[in-house]
Scaffold this motif. Structure first.
Motif, PDB file in Angstrom:
ATOM      1  N   PRO A 141       0.810  -1.228   0.000  1.00 20.28           N
ATOM      2  CA  PRO A 141       0.000   0.000   0.000  1.00 20.28           C
ATOM      3  C   PRO A 141       0.840   1.273   0.000  1.00 20.28           C
ATOM      4  CG  PRO A 141      -0.899  -1.607   1.533  1.00 20.28           C
ATOM      5  CD  PRO A 141       0.414  -2.154   1.079  1.00 20.28           C
ATOM      6  N   ALA A 142       1.965   1.262   0.720  1.00 20.98           N
ATOM      7  CA  ALA A 142       2.823   2.451   0.745  1.00 20.98           C
ATOM      8  C   ALA A 142       3.347   2.774  -0.657  1.00 20.98           C
ATOM      9  CB  ALA A 142       3.983   2.240   1.712  1.00 20.98           C
ATOM     10  N   LEU A 143       3.790   1.738  -1.380  1.00 20.79           N
ATOM     11  CA  LEU A 143       4.293   1.966  -2.736  1.00 20.79           C
ATOM     12  C   LEU A 143       3.161   2.364  -3.678  1.00 20.79           C
ATOM     13  CD1 LEU A 143       6.682   1.949  -4.652  1.00 20.79           C
ATOM     14  CD2 LEU A 143       6.248  -0.481  -5.080  1.00 20.79           C
ATOM     15  N   ALA A 144       1.980   1.811  -3.469  1.00 20.07           N
ATOM     16  CA  ALA A 144       0.838   2.179  -4.319  1.00 20.07           C
ATOM     17  C   ALA A 144       0.510   3.661  -4.186  1.00 20.07           C
ATOM     18  CB  ALA A 144      -0.378   1.326  -3.957  1.00 20.07           C
ATOM     19  N   VAL A 145       0.568   4.186  -2.974  1.00 18.64           N
ATOM     20  CA  VAL A 145       0.304   5.610  -2.755  1.00 18.64           C
ATOM     21  C   VAL A 145       1.385   6.461  -3.437  1.00 18.64           C
ATOM     22  CG1 VAL A 145       0.187   7.428  -1.007  1.00 18.64           C
ATOM     23  CG2 VAL A 145      -0.984   5.251  -0.628  1.00 18.64           C
ATOM     24  N   ALA A 146       2.645   6.056  -3.288  1.00 19.89           N
ATOM     25  CA  ALA A 146       3.734   6.800  -3.926  1.00 19.89           C
ATOM     26  C   ALA A 146       3.597   6.777  -5.443  1.00 19.89           C
ATOM     27  CB  ALA A 146       5.083   6.219  -3.508  1.00 19.89           C
ATOM     28  N   THR A 147       3.197   5.626  -5.984  1.00 15.68           N
ATOM     29  CA  THR A 147       3.022   5.510  -7.434  1.00 15.68           C
ATOM     30  C   THR A 147       1.897   6.416  -7.928  1.00 15.68           C
ATOM     31  OG1 THR A 147       3.786   3.209  -7.334  1.00 15.68           O
ATOM     32  CG2 THR A 147       2.585   3.887  -9.317  1.00 15.68           C
ATOM     33  N   ALA A 148       0.788   6.422  -7.209  1.00 17.78           N
ATOM     34  CA  ALA A 148      -0.328   7.292  -7.595  1.00 17.78           C
ATOM     35  C   ALA A 148       0.073   8.759  -7.538  1.00 17.78           C
ATOM     36  CB  ALA A 148      -1.528   7.018  -6.687  1.00 17.78           C
ATOM     37  N   ALA A 149       0.831   9.138  -6.501  1.00 22.79           N
ATOM     38  CA  ALA A 149       1.269  10.531  -6.377  1.00 22.79           C
ATOM     39  C   ALA A 149       2.197  10.914  -7.524  1.00 22.79           C
ATOM     40  CB  ALA A 149       1.963  10.731  -5.033  1.00 22.79           C
ATOM     41  N   LEU A 150       3.095  10.008  -7.905  1.00 16.14           N
ATOM     42  CA  LEU A 150       3.996  10.289  -9.022  1.00 16.14           C
ATOM     43  C   LEU A 150       3.224  10.384 -10.336  1.00 16.14           C
ATOM     44  CD1 LEU A 150       6.863  10.690 -10.079  1.00 16.14           C
ATOM     45  CD2 LEU A 150       7.105   8.197 -10.203  1.00 16.14           C
ATOM     46  N   ALA A 151       2.233   9.525 -10.507  1.00 12.31           N
ATOM     47  CA  ALA A 151       1.414   9.554 -11.728  1.00 12.31           C
ATOM     48  C   ALA A 151       0.641  10.865 -11.850  1.00 12.31           C
ATOM     49  CB  ALA A 151       0.445   8.375 -11.731  1.00 12.31           C
ATOM     50  N   ILE A 152       0.284  11.480 -10.733  1.00 13.67           N
ATOM     51  CA  ILE A 152      -0.430  12.756 -10.763  1.00 13.67           C
ATOM     52  C   ILE A 152       0.534  13.923 -10.943  1.00 13.67           C
ATOM     53  CG2 ILE A 152      -1.826  14.346  -9.379  1.00 13.67           C
ATOM     54  CD1 ILE A 152      -3.065  11.848  -8.047  1.00 13.67           C
ATOM     55  N   SER A 153       1.666  13.887 -10.259  1.00 13.46           N
ATOM     56  CA  SER A 153       2.577  15.029 -10.267  1.00 13.46           C
ATOM     57  C   SER A 153       3.347  15.169 -11.581  1.00 13.46           C
ATOM     58  CB  SER A 153       3.573  14.917  -9.107  1.00 13.46           C
ATOM     59  OG  SER A 153       4.357  13.739  -9.206  1.00 13.46           O
ATOM     60  N   THR A 154       3.595  14.064 -12.288  1.00 13.59           N
ATOM     61  CA  THR A 154       4.361  14.162 -13.532  1.00 13.59           C
ATOM     62  C   THR A 154       3.643  14.995 -14.597  1.00 13.59           C
ATOM     63  OG1 THR A 154       5.464  12.039 -13.081  1.00 13.59           O
ATOM     64  CG2 THR A 154       5.520  12.853 -15.347  1.00 13.59           C
ATOM     65  N   PRO A 155       2.356  14.757 -14.876  1.00 11.19           N
ATOM     66  CA  PRO A 155       1.682  15.649 -15.846  1.00 11.19           C
ATOM     67  C   PRO A 155       1.634  17.108 -15.396  1.00 11.19           C
ATOM     68  CG  PRO A 155       0.406  13.641 -15.485  1.00 11.19           C
ATOM     69  CD  PRO A 155       1.475  13.666 -14.450  1.00 11.19           C
ATOM     70  N   VAL A 156       1.523  17.335 -14.094  1.00 10.74           N
ATOM     71  CA  VAL A 156       1.536  18.715 -13.593  1.00 10.74           C
ATOM     72  C   VAL A 156       2.877  19.373 -13.909  1.00 10.74           C
ATOM     73  CG1 VAL A 156       1.443  20.143 -11.517  1.00 10.74           C
ATOM     74  CG2 VAL A 156      -0.134  18.222 -11.783  1.00 10.74           C
ATOM     75  N   ALA A 157       3.969  18.637 -13.681  1.00 12.63           N
ATOM     76  CA  ALA A 157       5.302  19.175 -13.987  1.00 12.63           C
ATOM     77  C   ALA A 157       5.478  19.399 -15.485  1.00 12.63           C
ATOM     78  CB  ALA A 157       6.378  18.224 -13.461  1.00 12.63           C
ATOM     79  N   ILE A 158       4.954  18.498 -16.308  1.00 13.65           N
ATOM     80  CA  ILE A 158       5.046  18.663 -17.762  1.00 13.65           C
ATOM     81  C   ILE A 158       4.356  19.958 -18.190  1.00 13.65           C
ATOM     82  CG2 ILE A 158       4.257  17.727 -19.975  1.00 13.65           C
ATOM     83  CD1 ILE A 158       4.698  14.927 -18.795  1.00 13.65           C
ATOM     84  N   ALA A 159       3.187  20.218 -17.624  1.00 17.64           N
ATOM     85  CA  ALA A 159       2.463  21.450 -17.958  1.00 17.64           C
ATOM     86  C   ALA A 159       3.229  22.683 -17.479  1.00 17.64           C
ATOM     87  CB  ALA A 159       1.065  21.420 -17.345  1.00 17.64           C
ATOM     88  N   ALA A 160       3.826  22.605 -16.299  1.00 19.57           N
ATOM     89  CA  ALA A 160       4.541  23.756 -15.747  1.00 19.57           C
ATOM     90  C   ALA A 160       5.797  24.084 -16.531  1.00 19.57           C
ATOM     91  CB  ALA A 160       4.901  23.490 -14.283  1.00 19.57           C
ATOM     92  N   LEU A 161       6.463  23.069 -17.093  1.00 15.78           N
ATOM     93  CA  LEU A 161       7.711  23.287 -17.829  1.00 15.78           C
ATOM     94  C   LEU A 161       7.494  23.360 -19.332  1.00 15.78           C
ATOM     95  CD1 LEU A 161      10.254  21.014 -15.899  1.00 15.78           C
ATOM     96  CD2 LEU A 161       9.928  23.486 -15.755  1.00 15.78           C
ATOM     97  N   ARG A 162       6.249  23.468 -19.774  1.00 17.53           N
ATOM     98  CA  ARG A 162       5.995  23.582 -21.209  1.00 17.53           C
ATOM     99  C   ARG A 162       6.692  24.827 -21.747  1.00 17.53           C
ATOM    100  NH1 ARG A 162       2.254  21.080 -24.083  1.00 17.53           N
ATOM    101  NH2 ARG A 162       1.129  20.492 -22.178  1.00 17.53           N
ATOM    102  N   PRO A 163       7.499  24.691 -22.812  1.00 13.51           N
ATOM    103  CA  PRO A 163       8.250  25.849 -23.308  1.00 13.51           C
ATOM    104  C   PRO A 163       7.336  26.977 -23.745  1.00 13.51           C
ATOM    105  CG  PRO A 163       9.065  23.805 -24.295  1.00 13.51           C
ATOM    106  CD  PRO A 163       7.788  23.471 -23.573  1.00 13.51           C
ATOM    107  N   SER A 164       7.817  28.192 -23.516  1.00 13.87           N
ATOM    108  CA  SER A 164       7.098  29.364 -23.984  1.00 13.87           C
ATOM    109  C   SER A 164       7.400  29.590 -25.452  1.00 13.87           C
ATOM    110  CB  SER A 164       7.504  30.582 -23.163  1.00 13.87           C
ATOM    111  OG  SER A 164       8.887  30.805 -23.284  1.00 13.87           O
ATOM    112  N   THR A 165       6.920  30.705 -25.991  1.00 10.77           N
ATOM    113  CA  THR A 165       7.147  30.969 -27.413  1.00 10.77           C
ATOM    114  C   THR A 165       8.603  31.244 -27.705  1.00 10.77           C
ATOM    115  OG1 THR A 165       6.604  33.283 -27.002  1.00 10.77           O
ATOM    116  CG2 THR A 165       4.824  31.843 -27.780  1.00 10.77           C
ATOM    117  N   GLY A 166       9.377  31.706 -26.699  1.00  8.56           N
ATOM    118  CA  GLY A 166      10.798  31.929 -26.904  1.00  8.56           C
ATOM    119  C   GLY A 166      11.568  30.653 -26.716  1.00  8.56           C
ATOM    120  N   PRO A 167      12.882  30.655 -27.063  1.00  8.86           N
ATOM    121  CA  PRO A 167      13.709  29.480 -26.888  1.00  8.86           C
ATOM    122  C   PRO A 167      13.839  29.120 -25.433  1.00  8.86           C
ATOM    123  CG  PRO A 167      14.784  31.105 -28.316  1.00  8.86           C
ATOM    124  CD  PRO A 167      13.599  31.769 -27.699  1.00  8.86           C
TER     125      PRO A 167
END
Length: 461
Positions: free
Chosen positions: A417-443
């Motif tokens: 159960p401990a690993l399942a919770v960590a896995t779920a948290a990582l599965a949620i946080s990774t898309p959030v990080a992808i959205a936050a680091l999406r490149p802007s119009t500049g380089p």
């Protein structure tokens, strides 16, 4: 093969009609120091979890706290190390020597530390040394390397570092097999190897590394900075940093790229289970014999070693922040394998263990040096060590919190159960990080640039 002359300037080697610039000699020398030091450190790390949990009867929660101290103390010191290294015109080597030396002095103390409080104090001192040396070392690497090849340079350094991580557990395994007092013998050999690493650092790493074509690289870097929004903001913040506090944390956090990258490193660090817990999970869920436990880190180290340089080159091409995020998808897959295959026939168990260790190593190859290279592209030279320390500290403190939380969850609910919770948290946080680091119009400042700051055609988008 990477060649370098003794002056720290990069050598070149012809290959199919092209001249490929090698990494600077400073990077190779620091790689040798890290290799030797990691042999020493990983000898201890390979046996410590089993020694504490099995020999001393430490609970998973207790181990989580101690493991958190092992990693968290270094994180708290890292900002101070970055500040000291950047001050006085650059004292990177002196601070690095102090950090490596302190860790070397701590290894013999493990011979007389047989209670948990004393062991915790020794580990805290050891991590203080690591915290002092990490930012100055990475700053030396970035300052010695042209911006467009920093991913490759950090990849080479991390590959050499990981060679030590590969040899350390093997040496610990051999010592445990032949020594009557196995753990004390491991600590003794580790102490001798650590001293050798300090000697190599003092003798072979220059205090002020020369960059490749220094004048040209400086001009190109200045033009590239002017062409990117993130780095322009960094230079503006650096200009006003003199009025900031002694660590200039506020000035660094005013740089948009640094702020976003640090926030994502913290977010993902909160869901990154400690290496020691990963190996304990493998040992318990797949019934790995105790005598083979010190060899589990070898799988991670071998994958890291094979992938560090290729992924460093990939990071220079597709964007360092993009690869950093992809690395966390590999970690998510590793957690999934542990959860999906709790046991079974020996062939299934063997394949599962290998898969987890390869994915674990790929995660580090895609994130460790790549994150440092990304930060280096966002921070001015005068604040390089501070910037590296800031992001590294945030990430390490987040992993410290995760270690304690995971140990508590394991104690209360069990490992699955401990690993399942960590896995779920990582599965949620990774898309959030992808959205936050999406490149802007500049380089992207974390992406490579061509001559005179022109964005490379292979820049991340």
């Amino acid at each position: 093969m990477y060649l370098a002359d003794s002056r720290g300037t990069p050598a070149v080697v012809p290959h199919r009609g092209r001249r490929w610039a090698a990494v600077p000699g400073t990077v190779l020398a620091l790689g040798a120091v890290s290799l030797i030091t990691d042999v020493s450190a990983e000898m201890v790390t390979a046996v410590l979890p089993l020694y504490l949990v099995s020999a001393l009867g430490l609970s998973p929660l207790g181990f989580g706290v101690l493991d958190g101290v092992y990693n968290g103390v270094g994180a708290l010191v890292r900002l101070a190390g970055g500040h000291l290294a950047d001050g006085g015109g650059g004292r990177h080597k002196a601070v690095a020597v102090a950090g490596y030396g302190l860790s070397a002095l701590c290894k013999p103390l493990l011979l007389v530390a047989h209670t948990l409080p004393v062991i915790g104090a020794v580990l805290a001192l050891d991590r203080t040394g690591k915290g002092l040396r990490t930012a100055p070392r990475d700053a030396l690497i970035s300052l010695a390397t042209p911006p467009e090849r920093r991913g490759r340079a950090f990849g080479v350094h991390r590959a050499m570092d990981t060679t030590g991580a590969l040899c350390g557990p093997i040496l610990a395994f051999l010592v445990l097999g032949v020594a009557a007092e196995g753990y004390d013998a491991v600590f003794t050999v580790s102490s001798c190897v650590a001293v050798l690493g300090v000697v190599v650092l003092v003798l072979f790493v220059p205090a002020r590394p020369a960059t490749a074509a220094a004048d040209t690289a400086a001009a190109d870097t200045a033009a590239a900075n002017a062409a990117t929004a993130d780095t322009a903001a960094a230079n503006a913040a650096a200009g006003s940093a003199a009025t900031s506090g002694p660590l200039r944390v506020t000035a660094l956090l005013r740089m948009p790229g640094v702020r976003r990258l640090a926030a994502c490193a913290v977010l993902l660090g909160l869901t990154t289970v400690s290496d020691s817990f990963v190996y304990l999970l493998l040992q318990r869920r797949f019934a790995v014999p105790a005598q083979w436990f010190p060899l589990l880190p070898l799988g991670t180290a071998a994958a890291f070693l094979l992938l560090a340089v290729p992924l460093g080159v990939v990071a220079d091409r597709i964007g360092r922040r993009r690869l950093f995020l992809l690395g966390h998808l590999a970690l998510l897959a590793a957690y999934g394998v542990v959860l999906a295959v709790p046991g079974g026939p020996l062939p299934v168990v063997a394949v599962s263990v290998v898969a987890v260790l390869v994915l674990h190593g790929a995660f580090y190859a895609a994130t460790d040096g790549v994150l440092a290279a990304a930060v280096a592209g966002l921070v001015p030279d005068a604040m390089r060590a501070r910037g590296l320390a800031l992001v590294g500290t945030g990430q390490a403190l987040a992993r410290f919190a995760c270690s304690i939380a995971f140990g508590a969850a394991w104690t209360a609910w069990g490992d699955g159960p401990a690993l399942a919770v960590a896995t779920a948290a990582l599965a949620i946080s990774t898309p959030v990080a992808i959205a936050a680091l999406r490149p802007s119009t500049g380089p992207s400042a974390g992406s490579p640039t061509g001559p005179a700051g022109t964005p490379s055609r292979q820049r991340a988008t």
